[in-house]
Design a protein around this motif. Structure first.
Motif, short mmCIF file in Angstrom:
data_model
loop_
_atom_site.label_atom_id
_atom_site.label_comp_id
_atom_site.label_asym_id
_atom_site.label_seq_id
_atom_site.Cartn_x
_atom_site.Cartn_y
_atom_site.Cartn_z
N ASN A 36 0.81 -1.22 0.00
CA ASN A 36 0.00 0.00 0.00
C ASN A 36 0.84 1.27 0.00
N SER A 37 2.16 1.12 0.02
CA SER A 37 3.03 2.30 0.04
C SER A 37 3.72 2.56 -1.29
N ILE A 38 3.58 1.60 -2.22
CA ILE A 38 4.27 1.74 -3.50
C ILE A 38 3.37 2.45 -4.50
N GLU A 54 -0.33 -16.43 1.88
CA GLU A 54 -1.41 -15.43 1.78
C GLU A 54 -0.96 -14.07 2.31
N GLY A 55 -0.19 -14.09 3.40
CA GLY A 55 0.24 -12.82 4.01
C GLY A 55 1.12 -12.00 3.08
N GLY A 56 1.83 -12.68 2.16
CA GLY A 56 2.71 -11.96 1.24
C GLY A 56 1.99 -11.46 0.02
N GLU A 57 0.80 -11.99 -0.24
CA GLU A 57 0.13 -11.60 -1.49
C GLU A 57 -1.16 -10.82 -1.28
N VAL A 58 -1.71 -10.86 -0.06
CA VAL A 58 -3.04 -10.28 0.12
C VAL A 58 -3.09 -8.78 -0.23
N GLY A 59 -2.04 -8.07 0.08
CA GLY A 59 -2.01 -6.62 -0.20
C GLY A 59 -2.05 -6.33 -1.68
N TRP A 60 -1.38 -7.19 -2.47
CA TRP A 60 -1.38 -6.99 -3.93
C TRP A 60 -2.76 -7.32 -4.50
N LEU A 61 -3.37 -8.38 -3.97
CA LEU A 61 -4.69 -8.77 -4.47
C LEU A 61 -5.73 -7.70 -4.11
N TYR A 62 -5.53 -7.10 -2.96
CA TYR A 62 -6.40 -6.01 -2.53
C TYR A 62 -6.29 -4.81 -3.49
N ARG A 63 -5.06 -4.50 -3.84
CA ARG A 63 -4.88 -3.37 -4.76
C ARG A 63 -5.37 -3.72 -6.17
N GLU A 64 -5.29 -4.99 -6.50
CA GLU A 64 -5.82 -5.41 -7.80
C GLU A 64 -7.32 -5.11 -7.84
N ARG A 65 -8.01 -5.46 -6.77
CA ARG A 65 -9.45 -5.22 -6.68
C ARG A 65 -9.77 -3.73 -6.61
N ARG A 66 -9.00 -3.02 -5.79
CA ARG A 66 -9.37 -1.64 -5.49
C ARG A 66 -8.83 -0.64 -6.50
N ASP A 67 -7.59 -0.89 -6.99
CA ASP A 67 -6.93 0.13 -7.81
C ASP A 67 -6.73 -0.27 -9.26
#
Ligand SMILES: Cc1ncc(COP(=O)(O)O)c(C=O)c1O
Length: 323
Positions: A36-38, A54-67
């Motif tokens: 979320n900082s990049i 999951e802990g290493g990828e969840v943030g990217w998948l979240y940004r895929e959905r949101r951004d």
């Protein structure tokens, strides 16, 4: 403040400077802070493997959905033990819109030590960020983030470092600062800055004590010992017909995490329970998305006799579970 000194200790452990360290509550917290900082725009792509935790990828998948960014995957087979081939596949998967490579240092599924220095060098040569999930590495193998050359590195205090639960470490290299900007650093990098808020001081101090213990022993000695123990597991597991080793042979790709697969008829969960209940031996259930199996994780407090006792328990418990 005592808690702030822990950033210096973490920096000594990882081979960087204190002002490149942010204390977090876990690897997941560090990885989602990173993702979320990049700076990324809609249509930008991030390259992962298909064996991430999951802990290493969840943030990217979240940004895929949101951004509207895209997550691409390099396929890894569990039996992949060829680092050059892995790097080749990363090279082939980079597109014009790829901005980040995000990868585990040690795969939780097999214990394979990924060729991070080569992947980071590839990323740098293409102007990409390379970020690393080191949850299964720090406290187990000797990690030098500058030698690896990655832009950011996340790990836990509560795994191989044996620190308090609820602690983690995030390294962001100074040269990545214009692109990776954690909001928690916005008003100062010290522990409890106005942008981070007052964190868990007691946990941070506990993490510092755990790191001190590892620094006193020296990570190269820790690594040498745990690899000796895992190689003993490796040699013996090769001769147990019911198990298929997934971890690489002794050598540069090996880590202490040693994973094996069981035949489909055998419940890995039952094996885990039997070893714990009958023998007081704690093993981990493998990620069932990838294999039906378990893993041993010998650490510095273990001995050769512990390894032999675990193997004897395994040999005894397996045959009845097959029927
Ligand atoms: C590779 C990897 N990444 C991330 C995590 C999550 O770590 P944490 O509980 O510190 O968030 C784990 C946990 O086992 C892991 O193996």
């Amino acid at each position: 403040m005592e808690a702030d000194k822990v950033r210096g200790k973490a920096a000594s452990l990882l081979g960087c400077d204190a002002d490149e360290i942010l204390l977090t509550s876990s690897t997941t917290d560090a990885m989602t802070t990173l993702s979320n900082s990049i700076q990324l725009r809609e249509g930008d792509r991030v390259l992962l493997t298909d064996k991430e935790h999951e802990g290493g990828e969840v943030g990217w998948l979240y940004r895929e959905r949101r951004d509207g960014i895209h997550v691409d995957r390099v396929r890894l087979r569990l039996e992949d033990h060829d680092p050059e081939d892995v790097v080749r596949r990363f090279r082939a998967a980079i597109t014009r819109r790829t901005k980040v490579i995000s990868v585990s240092h040690v795969l939780a599924s097999t214990g394979l030590r990924m060729p991070i220095a080569e992947i980071a060098s590839l990323a740098r040569s293409r102007g990409l960020m390379c970020v690393v999930d080191g949850a299964q590495a720090v406290g187990e193998i000797d990690v030098d983030v500058k030698a690896l050359g990655c832009h950011a590195y996340a790990t836990s205090g509560h795994k191989w470092l044996m620190g308090p639960k609820g602690t983690g470490i995030l390294y962001v290299s100074r040269d990545a600062a214009p692109i990776i900007e954690p909001v928690r650093w916005d008003l100062g990098k010290h522990f409890g800055s106005d942008s981070a808020g007052l964190g868990p001081i007691t946990l941070a101090v506990g993490l510092g004590a755990a790191i001190d213990a590892f620094l006193r022993v020296g990570m190269s000695r820790v690594e040498e010992r745990v690899l000796r123990l895992r190689n003993r597991f490796y040699a013996a597991l090769q001769d147990i017909p019911q198990v298929k080793l997934l971890s690489p042979p002794p050598g540069p790709l090996a880590t202490a995490l040693i994973a094996f697969e069981l035949p489909p008829a055998v419940s890995a969960e039952r094996l885990q329970q039997r070893l714990e209940q009958r023998h007081k031996i704690v093993i981990k259930l493998s990620d069932q998305r990838f294999s039906n199996g378990n893993r041993f994780s010998p650490h510095v407090f273990n001995t050769e006799a512990d390894v032999d006792r675990a193997l004897a328990a395994l040999r005894g418990e397996l045959p009845p579970l097959m029927s």
